[in-house]
Scaffold this motif. Structure first.
Motif, short mmCIF file in Angstrom:
data_model
loop_
_atom_site.label_atom_id
_atom_site.label_comp_id
_atom_site.label_asym_id
_atom_site.label_seq_id
_atom_site.Cartn_x
_atom_site.Cartn_y
_atom_site.Cartn_z
N UNK A 34 -73.14 -55.14 1.95
CA UNK A 34 -73.73 -55.15 0.61
C UNK A 34 -72.71 -55.46 -0.49
N UNK A 35 -73.20 -56.13 -1.54
CA UNK A 35 -72.37 -56.54 -2.67
C UNK A 35 -73.09 -56.14 -3.96
N UNK A 65 -82.43 -55.41 -1.79
CA UNK A 65 -81.81 -55.10 -3.08
C UNK A 65 -82.16 -53.65 -3.38
N UNK A 66 -81.13 -52.81 -3.48
CA UNK A 66 -81.39 -51.39 -3.69
C UNK A 66 -80.37 -50.75 -4.62
N UNK A 73 -74.60 -44.90 -15.35
CA UNK A 73 -73.31 -45.47 -15.03
C UNK A 73 -72.76 -45.03 -13.68
N UNK A 74 -73.44 -44.07 -13.04
CA UNK A 74 -72.95 -43.57 -11.76
C UNK A 74 -73.33 -44.46 -10.59
N UNK A 75 -74.24 -45.37 -10.78
CA UNK A 75 -74.70 -46.19 -9.67
C UNK A 75 -74.77 -47.66 -10.03
N UNK A 76 -75.21 -48.45 -9.07
CA UNK A 76 -75.39 -49.87 -9.30
C UNK A 76 -76.40 -50.42 -8.30
N UNK A 77 -76.90 -51.61 -8.58
CA UNK A 77 -77.77 -52.31 -7.66
C UNK A 77 -76.90 -53.10 -6.71
N UNK A 82 -80.31 -57.77 5.88
CA UNK A 82 -80.82 -56.83 6.87
C UNK A 82 -79.99 -57.02 8.14
N UNK A 83 -79.48 -55.92 8.66
CA UNK A 83 -78.66 -55.97 9.87
C UNK A 83 -79.55 -56.15 11.07
N UNK A 84 -79.28 -57.17 11.89
CA UNK A 84 -80.06 -57.41 13.10
C UNK A 84 -79.57 -56.50 14.20
#
Length: 85
Positions: A34-35, A65-66, A73-77, A82-84
């Motif tokens: 994830x990025x 997208x999560x 400010x504590x989090x981000x998208x 999806x891991x196969x």
């Protein structure tokens, strides 16, 4: 260089295209995990890709997208593939 023509840009379906460039960008950018969405949008902007094309392509690829890390400010998208299994 681009293969866009005036006719293609003005066609009714031109707004619904999925970009091979966006597909390559997302596949490469997300292959390690994830990025943060800011990085995804910045990379797309550098390649001249719109958010709409990026989001349609992400949907086609099944990009998840999560929100992580809390609210404000504590989090981000984050965007991730999806891991196969």
């Amino acid at each position: 260089a681009t293969d866009l023509t005036v006719e293609r840009l003005l066609s009714p379906s031109s707004g619904q295209t999925i970009s091979p460039e966006a597909e390559a960008l997302l596949t490469d950018l997300l292959k390690e995990g994830p990025v943060p969405s800011r990085e995804v949008y910045d990379a797309a902007d550098r390649q001249g890709l719109t958010k709409a094309v990026l989001q349609r392509t992400a949907k086609k690829l099944g990009v998840v997208i999560e929100r992580v890390g809390g609210v404000g400010g504590k989090g981000c998208w984050q965007w991730g593939l999806v891991q196969k299994q």
